[in-house]
Design a protein around this motif. Structure first.
Motif, PDB file in Angstrom:
ATOM      1  N   GLN A 112       0.836  -1.200   0.000  1.00  0.00           N
ATOM      2  CA  GLN A 112       0.000   0.000   0.000  1.00  0.00           C
ATOM      3  C   GLN A 112       0.870   1.249   0.000  1.00  0.00           C
ATOM      4  O   GLN A 112       0.606   2.196  -0.738  1.00  0.00           O
ATOM      5  N   ILE A 113       1.920   1.257   0.799  1.00  0.00           N
ATOM      6  CA  ILE A 113       2.827   2.412   0.854  1.00  0.00           C
ATOM      7  C   ILE A 113       3.507   2.616  -0.502  1.00  0.00           C
ATOM      8  O   ILE A 113       3.585   3.740  -1.010  1.00  0.00           O
ATOM      9  N   ALA A 114       3.971   1.524  -1.098  1.00  0.00           N
ATOM     10  CA  ALA A 114       4.613   1.622  -2.412  1.00  0.00           C
ATOM     11  C   ALA A 114       3.612   2.102  -3.462  1.00  0.00           C
ATOM     12  O   ALA A 114       3.935   2.947  -4.305  1.00  0.00           O
ATOM     13  N   GLY A 115       2.394   1.585  -3.404  1.00  0.00           N
ATOM     14  CA  GLY A 115       1.357   2.011  -4.343  1.00  0.00           C
ATOM     15  C   GLY A 115       1.005   3.475  -4.165  1.00  0.00           C
ATOM     16  O   GLY A 115       0.802   4.204  -5.146  1.00  0.00           O
ATOM     17  N   ALA A 116       0.948   3.923  -2.915  1.00  0.00           N
ATOM     18  CA  ALA A 116       0.626   5.328  -2.642  1.00  0.00           C
ATOM     19  C   ALA A 116       1.677   6.254  -3.251  1.00  0.00           C
ATOM     20  O   ALA A 116       1.342   7.328  -3.770  1.00  0.00           O
ATOM     21  N   LYS A 117       2.928   5.835  -3.217  1.00  0.00           N
ATOM     22  CA  LYS A 117       3.995   6.643  -3.831  1.00  0.00           C
ATOM     23  C   LYS A 117       3.806   6.709  -5.346  1.00  0.00           C
ATOM     24  O   LYS A 117       3.985   7.770  -5.954  1.00  0.00           O
ATOM     25  N   MET A 118       3.442   5.595  -5.942  1.00  0.00           N
ATOM     26  CA  MET A 118       3.234   5.569  -7.394  1.00  0.00           C
ATOM     27  C   MET A 118       2.043   6.453  -7.779  1.00  0.00           C
ATOM     28  O   MET A 118       2.100   7.198  -8.761  1.00  0.00           O
ATOM     29  N   ILE A 119       0.982   6.387  -6.989  1.00  0.00           N
ATOM     30  CA  ILE A 119      -0.203   7.200  -7.273  1.00  0.00           C
ATOM     31  C   ILE A 119       0.105   8.678  -7.042  1.00  0.00           C
ATOM     32  O   ILE A 119      -0.358   9.545  -7.793  1.00  0.00           O
ATOM     33  N   ALA A 120       0.903   8.993  -6.038  1.00  0.00           N
ATOM     34  CA  ALA A 120       1.290  10.388  -5.800  1.00  0.00           C
ATOM     35  C   ALA A 120       2.029  10.947  -7.013  1.00  0.00           C
ATOM     36  O   ALA A 120       1.798  12.096  -7.416  1.00  0.00           O
TER      37      ALA A 120
END
Length: 157
Positions: A112-120
């Motif tokens: 989730q943290i890695a995905g949040a960075k990609m979405i940011a």
């Protein structure tokens, strides 16, 4: 049988707007999925993990479905896939053994943290493409179409 094909050359301005919105929505969804692919997530999986992170604890499948604006049968399938990937764990609700809860795992939190960075990063790209536009007017247009805004989890996550 004759099919009626609309004459796209004589559309009303609102018709063109709808076509643009649909195309843009599809394009944004595609980019969203592409942004999450390197971390092994889909939009629905990322959404579910994000809701679990926001909750700070496990949620019943009904609560998770409600927060995702998703029907319960779809949330069960989504949680099945998340559990198979080791991203969530199911547990019984101590207050009601008939209720199943989903909690995020360490791996789920990492994803989730890695995905949040990609979405940011994607959101920054989108924001830069909107610079100089009247975003208040754009928001008013989107709000006027609010009845058509259906945020829901995907069946094929």
């Amino acid at each position: 049988m004759n099919k009626i094909i609309p004459n796209l050359g004589s559309e009303r301005p609102t018709d063109r707007l709808v076509h643009l919105l649909v195309g843009t929505a599809h394009g944004l969804e595609k980019r969203y999925e592409e942004a999450l692919a390197p971390v092994g997530l889909t939009g629905p999986k990322f959404g579910a993990l994000s809701k679990l992170v926001q909750a700070g604890s496990s949620l019943s499948l009904g609560e998770l479905a409600e927060r995702l604006t998703c029907v319960r049968s779809n949330i069960t399938q989504l949680v099945d896939r998340l559990e198979a990937d080791g991203l969530v764990e199911r547990s019984e609700d101590p207050a009601d053994r008939r209720t199943v809860r989903a909690g995020i795992t360490e791996l789920g939190l990492e994803k989730q943290i890695a995905g949040a960075k990609m979405i940011a990063n994607l959101l920054e790209e989108v924001a830069s493409s909107l610079k100089g536009l009247d975003l208040d007017a754009f928001e008013r247009v989107l709000n006027a179409l609010g009845a058509f805004n259906v945020l829901a989890c995907y069946k094929d996550a």
